[in-house]
Design an enzyme around this catalytic site. Structure first.
Site, PDB file in Angstrom:
ATOM      1  N   ALA A 149      36.394  43.776  45.045  1.00  0.00           N
ATOM      2  CA  ALA A 149      35.823  42.615  45.724  1.00  0.00           C
ATOM      3  C   ALA A 149      34.943  43.023  46.896  1.00  0.00           C
ATOM      4  CB  ALA A 149      36.945  41.696  46.222  1.00  0.00           C
ATOM      5  N   CYS A 150      33.808  42.337  47.048  1.00  0.00           N
ATOM      6  CA  CYS A 150      32.971  42.484  48.226  1.00  0.00           C
ATOM      7  C   CYS A 150      32.519  41.094  48.649  1.00  0.00           C
ATOM      8  CB  CYS A 150      31.772  43.403  47.965  1.00  0.00           C
ATOM      9  SG  CYS A 150      30.490  42.702  46.909  1.00  0.00           S
ATOM     10  N   ASP A 151      31.690  41.019  49.633  1.00  0.00           N
ATOM     11  CA  ASP A 151      31.325  39.718  50.185  1.00  0.00           C
ATOM     12  C   ASP A 151      30.681  38.814  49.142  1.00  0.00           C
ATOM     13  OD1 ASP A 151      30.958  37.871  52.389  1.00  0.00           O
ATOM     14  OD2 ASP A 151      28.834  38.335  52.239  1.00  0.00           O
TER      15      ASP A 151
END
Length: 462
Positions: free
Chosen positions: A375-377
């Site tokens: 997960a990232c932004d």
């Protein structure tokens, strides 16, 4: 507070990021066919204004509505957004960002009130007419109520920007941009703030420097090159690969951990950013649309045809300034590499001994793993790269049947068992999927946690 700011920024960018392809299509058509384009064509150029005034705001409102209330919210948001679109001569991106989610919230509240009170057989009738009636009313209210407010806000922001430009103070925005990027607010800044201002400026001047304020890869390039020369340990060995991913791939998140390892490097990023903005302003450089990802390739494709010299000069000079400041900071203020590696090893062993802590109490750390999320932004940049790295390591270990996906940190699927994300996004990941085990990393390319995770997967899946 940081988590709340990140969440709000993610919400803003989440209305634009899924529609980046449409922005690129509009930008390419403008770059090619407008009067000052590469191959001017009056017939094809007729697409430019309708796309920026109608298509893009509708997509933003539709996406924002869908985030709040699913398909019904998306449709209501798009209907209501027509009010601000028709009532203004300017592209209403900010208006769409307001009207889309608010309209979706209204229809969501209506659905909650009607839940359990709709007579059998009347579901379709009420569902369809509720959207039509509520959406139509909201379009009228947006036309007479929201549009003047957004126009006033846009005028105020334009006046503020004009003041900075007229007084040669625009480079000072880097003092805010660079630290905000390191807190993973880069997408929110670029897509939520600078893109609407930039597109408005494109309507007037055919190009805008606002598309370059956050997207300039120069400051990050200089910091990574400094690590190649003066870095230590794993940071130095991973920096060359990060240079390619950052500069050519446009994934700026790759260099954020390198700054977090030595926060003094924020000075380098700010100085490099200011240098780039100053150079862009002096050469009157601008892009015709948003460049996403912020790769030198994307930036070149979106550049106005007469400003390549100033564009490349700004990128290279910002990289040079960032590099020259970073090298002495790394040499004289850098941490001891062996201490960092020992700390990372200690943390990895501690997590392994506790079943990939910090896992929630409800997590079953003995259960075979079927699905992992990186997960990232925005769920499109560093997470996609991290997922690829992790997939290769899992395959090399002889493991099969494990799905690895990349996703926005705010919408992690609930069937995911393990979430890998940067430590700065750990709290948001825990809120998004409280039942998943968290693996928090600091270096996307050479995190020791990857190896620890693979070893743990061997024990649980073989």
């Amino acid at each position: 507070m940081k988590e709340r700011v990140q969440t709000f920024g993610r919400f803003l960018s989440g209305m634009v990021m899924p529609n980046i392809g449409a922005f690129i299509a509009w930008g390419l058509i403008a770059a090619l066919f407008i009067e000052k384009g590469w191959i001017p064509n009056a017939a094809f150029a007729q697409l430019v204004n309708p796309m920026s005034h109608v298509m893009l705001p509708l997509l933003i409102a539709y996406t924002g509505g869908r985030v709040v209330a699913g398909d019904r919210g998306a449709l209501t948001g798009a209907i209501a957004a027509m009010g601000v679109i028709v009532a203004s001569e300017n592209p209403m991106f900010l208006g769409a960002m307001v009207v889309g989610p608010v309209s979706a919230l209204v229809i969501k509240k209506f659905d909650e009130m009607m839940d359990g009170h709709i007579p059998a057989g009347f579901e379709m009738l009420i569902n369809n007419f509720s959207i039509g009636i509520i959406g139509g009313i909201l379009a009228l209210l947006s036309m007479v109520g929201i549009t003047p407010l957004v126009n006033g806000l846009t005028s105020a922001m334009s006046a503020g920007v004009g003041f900075l430009v007229d007084h040669s103070l625009l480079p000072l925005v880097s003092i805010l941009i660079e630290p905000a990027k390191v807190l993973f607010l880069n997408n929110a800044i670029n897509q939520g703030i600078f893109s609407p201002l930039g597109i408005q400026q494109v309507q007037e001047a055919g190009k805008s420097v606002f598309f370059l304020l956050e997207a300039n890869p120069g400051p990050g390039l200089g910091i990574l090159l400094a690590y190649c020369i003066a870095g230590k340990g794993s940071a130095k060995s991973s920096a060359p690969g990060a240079v390619i991913i950052h500069f050519l791939g446009g994934i700026h998140e790759i260099y954020f951990p390198y700054i977090l390892m030595n926060p003094f490097l924020l000075l380098s990023a700010i100085a490099g950013g200011m240098t780039g903005v100053l150079c862009f302003s002096l050469f009157d450089v601008g892009l015709v649309s948003t460049a996403s990802p912020g790769s030198i390739i994307a930036i070149t494709m979106m550049a106005e045809r007469h400003c390549y010299l100033g564009l490349f000069a700004g990128v290279l000079l910002s990289a040079a300034v960032s590099f020259l400041i970073s090298v002495p900071l790394l040499k004289f203020m850098g941490k001891d590499a062996s201490l960092e590696e020992a700390q990372a090893k200690k943390d990895a062993m501690k997590r392994q001994s506790k079943g990939m802590a910090p896992a929630p109490a409800s997590a079953n750390t003995n259960q075979a793993v079927k699905k992992i999320a990186f997960a990232c932004d925005a769920g499109m940049g560093s997470s996609a790269m991290g997922a690829t790295v992790l997939k290769k390591k899992i395959t090399a270990a002889g493991l099969s049947g494990i799905e690895v996906i990349h996703t926005p940190v705010s919408s992690i699927p609930q069937d995911v068992q393990i979430v890998v994300t940067h430590q700065e996004l750990g709290e948001r990941a825990a809120h998004s999927n409280p039942n998943a085990e968290l693996v928090l990393i600091t270096n996307f390319l050479a995190a020791p946690e990857y190896e620890t995770l693979v070893e743990d997967l061997k024990k649980r899946n073989l």
